[in-house]
Design an enzyme around this catalytic site. Structure first.
Site: not given
Length: 292
Positions: A122, A227
């Protein structure tokens, strides 16, 4: 544009010498004059210019005229190459494949470990507008760090450390393998993103497992995701286990906004499961379960 793997294989030691020198120099200024690069690398000016021409063609650097001289700056693609080189040198990654996902602030690539495990790299890509928003909304960004490269590096390190603590406490998160600069390496989850609404045999059990991971995060690790939505949950195909991803923006439970963020996370997930799968619960009761 060539793949990351092809670009990586086209680079030699002089190329990486220039990229590393520019990375060091970029801590002082974004645009780096050619003479500074020559001085830092100790390459002849003609050689350094040839390397920079190659790197420019590969889109690893951008150039601009500053007065009468030419200056250069790194791109995120250059940072990708530097991170990938370090991960290979550390025997964490042996090969990188195709892009498998794009997030709001990241690109994800399939990779392989030296022992043959399938991984995901990532690459955090916190841009300028996102960086300004980050500085405003995330307490961890209130630091002397000012560049978007450095902010991405800080986010990757945060996420890796969070995954290590979560995974060691048996939370449903991908196993972390390592990080370097703005890149985090973790196991590849063979599953489906929850926002794609996969058919679930037991949606209530999946929902309960999501809240159990939030409970582990809160009670054992001391953090709140902050989130959470259907976009950062992957449900494995075989076991139907939900894995929560995207942790760099977590907040510590002692922070004043932790409980409001936790409550928002819970409400988002309950709303999704109620709408799509017809199961749910009381948000206040779920928050009490997570925090006690």
């Amino acid at each position: 544009m060539p793949s990351l793997g092809l670009i990586y294989r086209s680079l030699n030691e002089d190329d990486f010498k220039v990229l590393r020198a520019m990375e060091r120099l970029s801590k002082r200024r974004e645009l780096i004059p050619l003479e500074d690069i020559v001085r830092e690398t100790r390459l002849y000016e003609e050689k350094a210019s040839l390397v920079l021409y190659k790197l420019h063609k590969l889109k690893l650097v951008k150039s601009a005229l500053t007065g009468s001289s030419r200056s250069f700056r790194l791109t995120y693609l250059a940072l990708d190459m530097l991170a990938l080189k370090s991960l290979v040198d550390q025997n964490i990654v042996s090969a990188i494949g195709d892009k498998v996902g794009v997030g709001k602030e990241s690109d994800l690539y399939r990779a392989m470990s030296p022992s043959g495990e399938v991984l995901v790299i990532k690459f955090l890509r916190i841009g300028r507008s996102s960086f300004r928003r980050t500085k405003l909304l995330r307490s961890w960004a209130q630091s002397p760090t000012t560049t978007w490269f450095e902010q991405s590096k800080a986010a990757a390190e945060r996420e890796f450390k969070a995954l290590v603590d979560l995974y060691s406490n048996k939370a449903n998160v991908p196993r972390p393998y390592g990080f370097n600069r703005h890149a985090t390496v973790m196991e590849f989850i063979d599953g489906v993103e929850l926002f794609r609404r996969p058919p679930l045999r037991d949606p209530l059990k999946v929902l309960e497992q999501i809240f159990e991971t939030l409970r582990i995060a809160y009670s054992k690790v001391g953090i709140v995701h902050g989130d959470l939505s259907e976009y950062n949950i992957i449900v494995s195909k075989n076991e139907e286990r939900p894995y929560i991803i995207d942790w760099p923006q977590f907040v510590y439970k002692e922070e004043p906004n932790a409980l409001p963020l936790l409550s928002r996370d819970v409400k988002y997930i309950l709303r999704f499961f109620g709408k799509v799968y017809g199961v749910g619960g009381d948000p206040d009761e779920v928050v009490r379960y997570i925090t006690t």
